[in-house]
Every structure is written in C-alpha cells, then in structure tokens.
Scaffold this active site. Structure first.
Site, mmCIF file in Angstrom:
data_model
loop_
_atom_site.group_PDB
_atom_site.id
_atom_site.type_symbol
_atom_site.label_atom_id
_atom_site.label_comp_id
_atom_site.label_asym_id
_atom_site.label_seq_id
_atom_site.Cartn_x
_atom_site.Cartn_y
_atom_site.Cartn_z
ATOM 1 N N GLU A 114 -67.408 -60.162 34.971
ATOM 2 C CA GLU A 114 -66.247 -59.270 35.019
ATOM 3 C C GLU A 114 -66.483 -58.106 35.994
ATOM 4 O O GLU A 114 -65.537 -57.598 36.592
ATOM 5 C CB GLU A 114 -65.923 -58.781 33.609
ATOM 6 C CG GLU A 114 -65.344 -59.913 32.762
ATOM 7 C CD GLU A 114 -65.205 -59.566 31.295
ATOM 8 O OE1 GLU A 114 -64.082 -59.688 30.768
ATOM 9 O OE2 GLU A 114 -66.205 -59.173 30.670
ATOM 10 N N GLU A 134 -68.227 -65.867 26.314
ATOM 11 C CA GLU A 134 -67.891 -65.095 25.117
ATOM 12 C C GLU A 134 -67.510 -65.966 23.922
ATOM 13 O O GLU A 134 -67.847 -65.629 22.777
ATOM 14 C CB GLU A 134 -66.751 -64.112 25.429
ATOM 15 C CG GLU A 134 -67.190 -62.882 26.198
ATOM 16 C CD GLU A 134 -67.299 -63.118 27.702
ATOM 17 O OE1 GLU A 134 -67.597 -62.158 28.432
ATOM 18 O OE2 GLU A 134 -67.087 -64.269 28.146
#
Length: 260
Positions: A114, A134
């Site tokens: 990210e 995740e």
C-alpha cells in the site's frame, strides 16, 4: 548526481540522503523486514514533510534497501496513529506536491504494497513480489489497497490478490503496468534515481501543477474508497476471525476460521 547530505543514524527507522534535487528515503528495519511500527510511521512522516516543504527538492524515492521493501504493519505492536499530514504510515493519505518513486527489492506485502500504491511510479528488482495477504490474517487492506490496487492492475488481478492473499511477481506486475521499470536485483534504487533525474530536468512548477491536477481528480474517488474501507474494517475488527487470524500469525500456526 552526487550525494549532498546523508543522515545514517545508527538507530534510525528511516534515513534520508539528498542526491541533488532528489531525496532518497530509506526504511532501515531489515531484521523485521521493514515492518512499520510507531517509530517508523513518525520517521516516514517527517521525511515526507521535508520532501514537500523544501522547494529545492523536486522528486523523492522511497526504498527499503537491497533486501526488502516492507512487510507492512508490525502486527505485534501496530503502526501507531495516523499522522495529521500523511495519515496511516505518515504516507498513504498525504496530499503530496512532490513526485515520489517506489524503489522495490524483495517483498512489498500488505501495508508495504500500500506504500507502493501511494507512490507515483514504481521501479522493481526482478525478484520483487507484491502482495495483499490481509485475508489470511483475518483482516482487510486498510491503507488504500481495496481501491488503489485495481488502478494500475486489471480488476480481476487486483481481486485475485485481495481475495487469495497470493503475491504477484515483479515480472508479471511489469507486464500488467504496475511497475514502470523492471531491473536486475539490487539495481532498483539506481534505476529510480535515473527516473527521478528525468523528472528533475523539467520545470518544477509544471511538475507540481501536473501532479496536483492528477491527484485532485483521483482524490475525489479516494474519499469513497476510505469510507468503504472504514466500513469493512469496522466489521472485521468485531469478528472472531480477526482475533483468530492475528493469534495464528503471532503463534506461527495455521488459523482455524470460524466464519463469524
């Protein structure tokens, strides 16, 4: 370009080196795969503040060195609070005025990927890998991955990364358009410097206004992205799967999902 100044503090999470009009920002927690803890968030925020506030700086490079970019949030201690100017990690919600290039070696997973998605261009070594694992931890991508991954990538590929947690090799990422320049391992920072030099050859006013115009349009979509990400996070944080995923990761065992 020759180095003008360098700050290699022994215990620093992040160091900065000026190369002409370029600021090279290096994450320095290799033993923890550059996992982001509160100290690193604060240091990244300070580095990006300097990049934006010094008019002599015309481009930045974010790198983790020759071994690893970043494994994302340090799940043992967390990444600390978002900063006023940069948001999570001091980077991903920042309205930057200066271009930022990610120079990626090794893994860029979770929050590390990210960080890459928050940059304007990407240079990567051939063995680099990008991932959003995740779901395998019982959480969701909270720092832009849910809505930024499918901008440089085909939607189905972004969904594959988000829903399987499996990494994307740099060569494939380059074919799909995520990576601007694919280089030999160990050469990502040098190649990023060459790219930054090309940026610095141009009018600083033109570069700044171009970046601002693009980011203003993209930023309108980001607001919805942060809203839906917050809803997903609130749901996940209240689940038993979240507690199990984090426990399993820290205990280095396979999670036993309950689906609730």
């Amino acid at each position: 370009m020759s180095a003008e100044s360098s700050r290699p503090e022994a215990d620093a999470r992040v160091t900065m080196e000026r190369r002409g009009h370029v600021l090279v920002i290096r994450m320095r927690r290799t033993a923890k795969r550059n996992a982001i803890d509160p100290d690193m968030t604060a240091a990244l925020d300070a580095a990006l503040n300097e990049l934006d506030d010094d008019p002599d700086l015309r481009c930045g490079i974010l790198t983790g060195g020759e071994q690893v970019f970043s494994a994302g949030t340090d799940l043992a201690v967390g990444a600390g609070d978002p900063t006023p100017r940069g948001g999570p990690y001091g980077v991903v919600r920042r309205r930057r005025t200066t271009p930022l290039i990610a120079a990626v070696e090794g893994i860029a997973y979770g929050g590390g990927f990210e960080l890459v998605l928050a940059c304007d261009m990407v240079v990567a070594g051939r063995s680099a890998r990008f991932g959003l694992p995740e779901v395998s931890r019982g959480v969701v991508a909270t720092c832009g991955g849910l809505f930024r991954a499918w901008r440089p990538l085909p939607l189905n590929v972004a969904k594959q990364m988000l829903l399987t947690g499996r990494p994307l090799p740099a060569a494939r990422a380059s074919e799909l358009g995520l990576v601007n320049d694919l280089v030999d391992d160990g050469q990502a920072e040098a190649a990023a410097l060459a790219l930054a030099e090309q940026v610095c050859e141009n009018s600083p006013v033109s570069v700044t206004e171009t970046l601002a115009a693009v980011d203003q349009v993209v930023g309108q979509a980001d607001e919805l992205g942060w809203e839906v990400t917050g809803h997903a996070l609130d749901t996940v944080l209240g689940s038993e799967d979240h507690r199990e995923g984090i426990s399993a990761f820290l205990e280095k065992r396979t999670p036993h999902w309950l689906g609730r």
